[in-house]
Design a protein around this motif. Structure first.
Motif, PDB file in Angstrom:
ATOM      1  N   LEU A  78       0.832  -1.199   0.000  1.00  0.00           N
ATOM      2  CA  LEU A  78       0.000   0.000   0.000  1.00  0.00           C
ATOM      3  C   LEU A  78       0.871   1.255   0.000  1.00  0.00           C
ATOM      4  CD1 LEU A  78      -2.799   1.384   0.259  1.00  0.00           C
ATOM      5  CD2 LEU A  78      -2.599   1.063   2.734  1.00  0.00           C
ATOM      6  N   ALA A  79       1.905   1.250   0.811  1.00  0.00           N
ATOM      7  CA  ALA A  79       2.813   2.398   0.896  1.00  0.00           C
ATOM      8  C   ALA A  79       3.497   2.652  -0.450  1.00  0.00           C
ATOM      9  CB  ALA A  79       3.859   2.165   1.980  1.00  0.00           C
ATOM     10  N   LYS A  80       3.954   1.590  -1.088  1.00  0.00           N
ATOM     11  CA  LYS A  80       4.678   1.728  -2.359  1.00  0.00           C
ATOM     12  C   LYS A  80       3.774   2.096  -3.523  1.00  0.00           C
ATOM     13  CE  LYS A  80       8.604  -1.257  -1.287  1.00  0.00           C
ATOM     14  NZ  LYS A  80       9.314  -2.522  -1.611  1.00  0.00           N
ATOM     15  N   THR A  81       2.519   1.648  -3.492  1.00  0.00           N
ATOM     16  CA  THR A  81       1.624   1.914  -4.623  1.00  0.00           C
ATOM     17  C   THR A  81       0.806   3.184  -4.476  1.00  0.00           C
ATOM     18  OG1 THR A  81      -0.109   0.499  -3.689  1.00  0.00           O
ATOM     19  CG2 THR A  81       1.425  -0.524  -5.266  1.00  0.00           C
ATOM     20  N   LYS A  82       0.367   3.497  -3.254  1.00  0.00           N
ATOM     21  CA  LYS A  82      -0.522   4.650  -3.064  1.00  0.00           C
ATOM     22  C   LYS A  82       0.041   5.727  -2.151  1.00  0.00           C
ATOM     23  CE  LYS A  82      -4.699   2.121  -4.115  1.00  0.00           C
ATOM     24  NZ  LYS A  82      -6.024   1.736  -3.711  1.00  0.00           N
ATOM     25  N   GLY A  83       1.022   5.391  -1.320  1.00  0.00           N
ATOM     26  CA  GLY A  83       1.614   6.381  -0.423  1.00  0.00           C
ATOM     27  C   GLY A  83       0.869   6.612   0.871  1.00  0.00           C
ATOM     28  N   LYS A  84      -0.397   6.216   0.916  1.00  0.00           N
ATOM     29  CA  LYS A  84      -1.194   6.333   2.134  1.00  0.00           C
ATOM     30  C   LYS A  84      -2.493   5.579   1.946  1.00  0.00           C
ATOM     31  CE  LYS A  84      -3.260  10.788   0.969  1.00  0.00           C
ATOM     32  NZ  LYS A  84      -3.446  12.168   1.419  1.00  0.00           N
ATOM     33  N   GLY A  85      -3.143   5.273   3.067  1.00  0.00           N
ATOM     34  CA  GLY A  85      -4.434   4.601   2.990  1.00  0.00           C
ATOM     35  C   GLY A  85      -4.659   3.693   4.180  1.00  0.00           C
ATOM     36  N   TRP A  86      -5.775   2.955   4.122  1.00  0.00           N
ATOM     37  CA  TRP A  86      -6.209   2.061   5.202  1.00  0.00           C
ATOM     38  C   TRP A  86      -6.088   0.616   4.752  1.00  0.00           C
ATOM     39  CZ3 TRP A  86      -7.792   3.703  10.003  1.00  0.00           C
ATOM     40  CH2 TRP A  86      -8.024   5.084  10.140  1.00  0.00           C
ATOM     41  N   HIS A  87      -5.777  -0.290   5.701  1.00  0.00           N
ATOM     42  CA  HIS A  87      -5.795  -1.725   5.408  1.00  0.00           C
ATOM     43  C   HIS A  87      -6.257  -2.488   6.644  1.00  0.00           C
ATOM     44  CE1 HIS A  87      -1.956  -3.063   7.393  1.00  0.00           C
ATOM     45  NE2 HIS A  87      -1.747  -1.768   7.346  1.00  0.00           N
ATOM     46  N   ASP A  88      -6.865  -3.663   6.405  1.00  0.00           N
ATOM     47  CA  ASP A  88      -7.483  -4.458   7.466  1.00  0.00           C
ATOM     48  C   ASP A  88      -6.708  -5.741   7.746  1.00  0.00           C
ATOM     49  OD1 ASP A  88      -9.589  -2.610   7.525  1.00  0.00           O
ATOM     50  OD2 ASP A  88     -10.765  -3.749   6.070  1.00  0.00           O
ATOM     51  N   TYR A  89      -6.752  -6.183   8.995  1.00  0.00           N
ATOM     52  CA  TYR A  89      -6.111  -7.418   9.445  1.00  0.00           C
ATOM     53  C   TYR A  89      -6.581  -7.680  10.868  1.00  0.00           C
ATOM     54  CZ  TYR A  89      -2.999  -3.931  11.563  1.00  0.00           C
ATOM     55  OH  TYR A  89      -2.499  -2.871  12.259  1.00  0.00           O
ATOM     56  N   ASP A  95      -7.170  -6.154  26.125  1.00  0.00           N
ATOM     57  CA  ASP A  95      -7.784  -7.393  26.598  1.00  0.00           C
ATOM     58  C   ASP A  95      -7.031  -8.658  26.181  1.00  0.00           C
ATOM     59  OD1 ASP A  95      -8.463  -7.708  23.901  1.00  0.00           O
ATOM     60  OD2 ASP A  95     -10.546  -7.113  24.205  1.00  0.00           O
ATOM     61  N   GLY A  96      -5.958  -8.513  25.394  1.00  0.00           N
ATOM     62  CA  GLY A  96      -5.158  -9.666  24.986  1.00  0.00           C
ATOM     63  C   GLY A  96      -5.807 -10.540  23.924  1.00  0.00           C
ATOM     64  N   LYS A  97      -6.926 -10.090  23.353  1.00  0.00           N
ATOM     65  CA  LYS A  97      -7.624 -10.866  22.327  1.00  0.00           C
ATOM     66  C   LYS A  97      -7.223 -10.398  20.937  1.00  0.00           C
ATOM     67  CE  LYS A  97     -11.698 -11.606  25.191  1.00  0.00           C
ATOM     68  NZ  LYS A  97     -13.126 -11.315  25.349  1.00  0.00           N
ATOM     69  N   LYS A  98      -7.186 -11.358  19.993  1.00  0.00           N
ATOM     70  CA  LYS A  98      -6.919 -11.002  18.595  1.00  0.00           C
ATOM     71  C   LYS A  98      -8.233 -10.533  17.999  1.00  0.00           C
ATOM     72  CE  LYS A  98      -2.933 -13.718  18.378  1.00  0.00           C
ATOM     73  NZ  LYS A  98      -1.783 -13.964  17.729  1.00  0.00           N
ATOM     74  N   GLU A  99      -8.228  -9.286  17.524  1.00  0.00           N
ATOM     75  CA  GLU A  99      -9.453  -8.649  17.056  1.00  0.00           C
ATOM     76  C   GLU A  99      -9.243  -8.018  15.690  1.00  0.00           C
ATOM     77  OE1 GLU A  99     -10.571  -5.774  20.019  1.00  0.00           O
ATOM     78  OE2 GLU A  99     -10.666  -7.265  21.614  1.00  0.00           O
ATOM     79  N   PRO A 100     -10.332  -7.821  14.935  1.00  0.00           N
ATOM     80  CA  PRO A 100     -10.223  -7.117  13.659  1.00  0.00           C
ATOM     81  C   PRO A 100      -9.708  -5.699  13.886  1.00  0.00           C
ATOM     82  CG  PRO A 100     -12.358  -8.185  13.855  1.00  0.00           C
ATOM     83  CD  PRO A 100     -11.693  -8.284  15.197  1.00  0.00           C
ATOM     84  N   LYS A 101      -8.787  -5.300  13.044  1.00  0.00           N
ATOM     85  CA  LYS A 101      -8.155  -3.986  13.180  1.00  0.00           C
ATOM     86  C   LYS A 101      -8.006  -3.369  11.789  1.00  0.00           C
ATOM     87  CE  LYS A 101      -4.243  -1.797  15.505  1.00  0.00           C
ATOM     88  NZ  LYS A 101      -3.123  -1.990  16.425  1.00  0.00           N
ATOM     89  N   THR A 102      -8.027  -2.059  11.730  1.00  0.00           N
ATOM     90  CA  THR A 102      -7.734  -1.339  10.496  1.00  0.00           C
ATOM     91  C   THR A 102      -6.698  -0.280  10.818  1.00  0.00           C
ATOM     92  OG1 THR A 102      -8.688  -0.186   8.589  1.00  0.00           O
ATOM     93  CG2 THR A 102      -9.650   0.331  10.749  1.00  0.00           C
ATOM     94  N   SER A 103      -5.718  -0.145   9.946  1.00  0.00           N
ATOM     95  CA  SER A 103      -4.654   0.829  10.181  1.00  0.00           C
ATOM     96  C   SER A 103      -4.553   1.819   9.032  1.00  0.00           C
ATOM     97  CB  SER A 103      -3.297   0.136  10.347  1.00  0.00           C
ATOM     98  OG  SER A 103      -3.210  -0.475  11.602  1.00  0.00           O
ATOM     99  N   TYR A 104      -4.259   3.037   9.404  1.00  0.00           N
ATOM    100  CA  TYR A 104      -3.979   4.094   8.437  1.00  0.00           C
ATOM    101  C   TYR A 104      -2.467   4.235   8.362  1.00  0.00           C
ATOM    102  CZ  TYR A 104      -3.479   8.604   6.224  1.00  0.00           C
ATOM    103  OH  TYR A 104      -3.114   9.610   5.359  1.00  0.00           O
ATOM    104  N   ILE A 105      -1.936   4.232   7.136  1.00  0.00           N
ATOM    105  CA  ILE A 105      -0.500   4.448   6.950  1.00  0.00           C
ATOM    106  C   ILE A 105      -0.279   5.620   5.993  1.00  0.00           C
ATOM    107  CG2 ILE A 105       0.115   2.057   7.445  1.00  0.00           C
ATOM    108  CD1 ILE A 105       0.654   3.055   3.942  1.00  0.00           C
ATOM    109  N   GLU A 106       0.870   6.253   6.174  1.00  0.00           N
ATOM    110  CA  GLU A 106       1.258   7.353   5.294  1.00  0.00           C
ATOM    111  C   GLU A 106       2.779   7.352   5.177  1.00  0.00           C
ATOM    112  OE1 GLU A 106       0.651  12.175   5.249  1.00  0.00           O
ATOM    113  OE2 GLU A 106      -0.997  10.922   5.964  1.00  0.00           O
ATOM    114  N   VAL A 107       3.262   7.525   3.955  1.00  0.00           N
ATOM    115  CA  VAL A 107       4.704   7.527   3.714  1.00  0.00           C
ATOM    116  C   VAL A 107       5.233   8.945   3.863  1.00  0.00           C
ATOM    117  CG1 VAL A 107       6.526   7.104   2.016  1.00  0.00           C
ATOM    118  CG2 VAL A 107       4.568   5.552   2.169  1.00  0.00           C
ATOM    119  N   TRP A 108       6.324   9.053   4.597  1.00  0.00           N
ATOM    120  CA  TRP A 108       7.083  10.303   4.690  1.00  0.00           C
ATOM    121  C   TRP A 108       8.562   9.959   4.669  1.00  0.00           C
ATOM    122  CZ3 TRP A 108      10.496  11.886   8.645  1.00  0.00           C
ATOM    123  CH2 TRP A 108      11.061  13.151   8.424  1.00  0.00           C
ATOM    124  N   ASP A 109       9.293  10.609   3.805  1.00  0.00           N
ATOM    125  CA  ASP A 109      10.745  10.471   3.734  1.00  0.00           C
ATOM    126  C   ASP A 109      11.169   9.001   3.581  1.00  0.00           C
ATOM    127  OD1 ASP A 109      13.275  11.630   3.585  1.00  0.00           O
ATOM    128  OD2 ASP A 109      13.596  11.502   5.754  1.00  0.00           O
TER     129      ASP A 109
END
Length: 151
Positions: free
Chosen positions: A108-119, A126-140
């Motif tokens: 995502l970083a290499k193709t778009k430079g920023k955005g959201w992805h799920d995992y 709580d120590g539980k594995k849960e659905p998460k979404t992260s926002y990333i952005e490339v700088w420098d």
């Protein structure tokens, strides 16, 4: 009833309500942008140190929302869950469903430079594995990100 007395009674309830609020996508994206601005103003090393510092300015909601930084090869440069993650190449890390989430993050970083992805990821609250979404952005040439758990 005296206004000061009433205010004193209501203030703790208000604080508990605000503390219990969940992180929002806007807050998550804003935290990433704040970390990038901090890095621009103070340098990479100062930013990495502050991002990795538990309880620092880039930790919100009791540690559930935090910033992370990767290079374009999947190596952790700074991580809000602590220094033990720094220096580790996570490119092949997979979530419980087999999703190579760091590889997806780098793509995502290499193709778009920023955005959201799920995992899925372990929630530090709580120590539980849960659905998460992260926002990333490339700088420098670096990937700055933060994620929120889907409720």
């Amino acid at each position: 009833m005296n206004r000061r007395f009433l205010s004193a009674l209501l203030l703790p309830a208000l604080c508990l309500t605000l503390a219990a609020q969940e992180a929002t996508p806007a807050e998550t994206e804003g935290l990433v942008k704040e970390a990038i601005a901090f890095a621009k103003a103070n340098g990479r090393e100062a930013a990495f140190k502050e991002i990795t510092r538990i309880g620092g300015r880039f930790h919100k909601h009791g540690g559930e929302l935090y910033v992370f930084v990767y290079d374009m090869d999947g190596k952790v440069l700074a991580h809000g869950q602590g220094a033990s993650k720094v220096g580790v190449n996570q490119m092949k890390a997979k979530d419980p469903d087999g999703v190579a989430f760091v590889e997806d993050r780098v793509k995502l970083a290499k193709t778009k430079g920023k955005g959201w992805h799920d995992y899925k990821y372990m929630n530090p609250k709580d120590g539980k594995k849960e659905p998460k979404t992260s926002y990333i952005e490339v700088w420098d040439g670096l990937i700055f990100g933060a994620g929120i758990y889907k409720k």
